[in-house]
Design a protein around this motif. Structure first.
Motif, short mmCIF file in Angstrom:
data_model
loop_
_atom_site.label_atom_id
_atom_site.label_comp_id
_atom_site.label_asym_id
_atom_site.label_seq_id
_atom_site.Cartn_x
_atom_site.Cartn_y
_atom_site.Cartn_z
N ILE B 116 0.87 -1.17 0.00
CA ILE B 116 0.00 0.00 0.00
C ILE B 116 0.91 1.22 0.00
O ILE B 116 1.95 1.22 0.68
N PHE B 117 0.56 2.25 -0.78
CA PHE B 117 1.34 3.49 -0.79
C PHE B 117 0.48 4.63 -0.27
O PHE B 117 -0.70 4.74 -0.60
N ASP B 118 1.13 5.49 0.52
CA ASP B 118 0.46 6.69 1.02
C ASP B 118 1.55 7.73 1.27
O ASP B 118 2.73 7.44 1.12
N VAL B 119 1.13 8.96 1.61
CA VAL B 119 2.14 9.97 1.92
C VAL B 119 2.05 10.43 3.37
O VAL B 119 2.89 11.22 3.84
N ASP B 120 1.04 9.96 4.09
CA ASP B 120 0.82 10.39 5.47
C ASP B 120 1.85 9.74 6.39
O ASP B 120 1.91 8.52 6.51
N PRO B 121 2.70 10.58 7.07
CA PRO B 121 3.75 10.02 7.94
C PRO B 121 3.16 9.11 9.04
O PRO B 121 3.84 8.21 9.51
N LYS B 122 1.89 9.36 9.38
CA LYS B 122 1.27 8.52 10.42
C LYS B 122 0.93 7.12 9.91
O LYS B 122 0.68 6.22 10.69
N LYS B 123 0.90 6.97 8.59
CA LYS B 123 0.49 5.67 8.02
C LYS B 123 1.65 4.86 7.45
O LYS B 123 1.60 3.64 7.44
N VAL B 124 2.68 5.58 6.95
CA VAL B 124 3.74 4.85 6.23
C VAL B 124 4.70 4.17 7.20
O VAL B 124 4.74 4.47 8.39
N ASP B 125 5.45 3.20 6.64
CA ASP B 125 6.42 2.41 7.41
C ASP B 125 5.75 1.60 8.52
O ASP B 125 6.38 1.30 9.54
N LYS B 126 4.49 1.28 8.33
CA LYS B 126 3.76 0.38 9.23
C LYS B 126 3.12 -0.70 8.37
O LYS B 126 3.33 -0.73 7.15
N THR B 127 2.33 -1.56 8.99
CA THR B 127 1.54 -2.48 8.18
C THR B 127 0.06 -2.18 8.42
O THR B 127 -0.32 -1.65 9.46
N TYR B 128 -0.74 -2.52 7.43
CA TYR B 128 -2.19 -2.40 7.55
C TYR B 128 -2.76 -3.75 7.14
O TYR B 128 -2.56 -4.19 6.01
N LYS B 129 -3.41 -4.43 8.08
CA LYS B 129 -3.93 -5.80 7.82
C LYS B 129 -2.81 -6.67 7.25
O LYS B 129 -2.99 -7.37 6.24
N ASN B 130 -1.65 -6.57 7.87
CA ASN B 130 -0.48 -7.35 7.47
C ASN B 130 0.14 -6.96 6.13
O ASN B 130 1.03 -7.66 5.64
N ILE B 131 -0.35 -5.88 5.52
CA ILE B 131 0.22 -5.43 4.25
C ILE B 131 1.14 -4.24 4.54
O ILE B 131 0.72 -3.29 5.20
N PRO B 132 2.39 -4.26 4.07
CA PRO B 132 3.28 -3.13 4.35
C PRO B 132 2.82 -1.85 3.65
O PRO B 132 2.37 -1.89 2.50
N VAL B 133 2.93 -0.72 4.38
CA VAL B 133 2.54 0.59 3.84
C VAL B 133 3.81 1.40 3.60
O VAL B 133 4.60 1.62 4.53
N TYR B 134 4.02 1.82 2.35
CA TYR B 134 5.22 2.55 1.97
C TYR B 134 4.90 4.00 1.65
O TYR B 134 3.79 4.31 1.19
N HIS B 135 5.90 4.86 1.81
CA HIS B 135 5.77 6.21 1.30
C HIS B 135 5.85 6.17 -0.22
O HIS B 135 6.62 5.40 -0.79
N SER B 136 5.05 7.01 -0.88
CA SER B 136 5.00 7.01 -2.35
C SER B 136 6.36 7.29 -2.99
O SER B 136 6.59 6.91 -4.14
N ASP B 137 7.25 7.95 -2.25
CA ASP B 137 8.60 8.18 -2.77
C ASP B 137 9.34 6.88 -3.06
O ASP B 137 10.30 6.87 -3.83
N MET B 138 8.88 5.80 -2.43
CA MET B 138 9.55 4.51 -2.58
C MET B 138 9.01 3.72 -3.78
O MET B 138 9.43 2.57 -4.02
N LEU B 139 8.08 4.33 -4.51
CA LEU B 139 7.34 3.63 -5.57
C LEU B 139 8.22 2.77 -6.48
O LEU B 139 8.05 1.54 -6.53
N LYS B 140 9.20 3.38 -7.17
CA LYS B 140 9.96 2.64 -8.17
C LYS B 140 10.69 1.44 -7.56
O LYS B 140 10.68 0.34 -8.10
#
Lengths: 212, 212
Positions: B116-140
């Motif tokens: 999952i990609f997002d830009v919110d610092p409160k959401k990134v670098d965590k997991t959501y329902k066991n799925i890793p959440v990345y900052h959109s800068d990490m896309l490529k």
């Protein structure tokens, strides 16, 4: 007339929505007229398809000039019933129901969510984003009082069949179903199933059958 | 062959998904064979439409007997690319993105949400329902490492155009867009727009043009 228009296939009606969006975009871009070729090009349809679809509803285009955009917008809005407000209820205040309740595109298209139904005691008899949340037991009463015309089904799949049956019994004639449950419904009702996995299936098809 | 199948219209491919669901249901009901009439009846299509669609892909039916269900299920799964797992990323962990990440129908159809990609610092670098959440800068980097093939766009509409452009640049060739943004895309990509308000528009059409 009502009967004839009722017989027009869903796929044609769905394309009207697409054409309407293109017309609104082209109006914002400052255009006055648009050709069937251009409407088609922006949506990956042939010009003949666009002309055939629109000709079901009247003679709109001017040969060599195309369609007068603001006029055709008004006509399509009337045909699609967007010249009035629709009262919508969402069934199921889970993640999807909550997302739909917040979805600004509904309200701007004059689909006004006036009620949410759920069975969770922690959720009912409160409001969510200013929309009242009722217990499903209140269905018939609320539908009558609020004159609800369209139901959106976002309950868990295993309770969807029963929910849809109760909605039909309550006399809501338009139903948009986001669950995987499939329910037979009377002829004078319209029930559309949104199949999220199916949307991805056609993407996987083109990814496989692409040369790349 | 790839080119021919690539040229088949989206609406035909979408109907294959519908037929596949009907076949699975009839298998669960204990049936061995099903007629084009029955497939059509269950989905509000004519038998001729069903036969025409399936004939694009081969000769499956036996005259007077219909289609052997389990065989046709396997064939359609292969045609639609459901005989393999697809790696999917969701963009935007708002309400809709969260609902899609939880949606069991995706996983059972072998669309596996791996990021999952997002830009919110409160959401990134965590997991959501066991799925890793990345900052959109990490896309490529993430797309390359996880071999992501399909992107689902559930970001706010005003950031959707930029997001889709970056996804195209990162080489994800299949995109399902839930926002109202419309973005041109290269020929070898497949981008499908899910228009939630449009789904309701065809319901309002039939409610108006009904005799009731």
């Amino acid at each position: 007339m009502a009967n004839t228009l009722r017989a027009i296939p869903l796929s044609t009606v769905e394309r009207l929505s697409i054409y309407l969006r293109t017309l609104r975009e082209s109006l914002v871009e400052g255009m006055d007229f648009i050709s069937s070729t251009e409407i088609g090009k922006r949506n990956d349809f042939t010009a003949a398809q666009v002309r055939k679809d629109l000709s079901c509803f009247g003679n709109f285009g001017i040969k060599g000039t195309g369609y007068q955009i603001s006029e055709l917008i008004n006509t399509l809005e009337t045909i699609l019933g967007l010249d009035r407000e629709w009262k919508v209820a969402i069934f199921g205040l889970g993640k999807l129901g909550g997302a739909l309740a917040c979805y600004k595109g509904l309200k701007s298209a004059r689909f006004n969510v006036v009620a949410i139904f759920d069975v969770d005691p922690k959720k009912v008899d409160k409001t969510y984003k200013n929309i009242p949340v009722y217990h499903s037991d209140m269905l018939k009463k609320v539908v009558r009082e609020k004159k609800i015309q369209i139901a959106i089904i976002a309950v868990p799949t295993d309770s969807a069949k029963a929910t849809i049956q109760r909605i039909i019994d309550a006399g809501i004639k338009g139903i948009l179903n986001f669950t995987e449950a499939r329910v037979p419904y009377p002829d004078e009702y319209i029930l559309k199933n949104v199949n999220l996995a199916g949307e991805l299936e056609s993407i996987s098809y083109y990814l496989i059958h692409s040369d790349l």
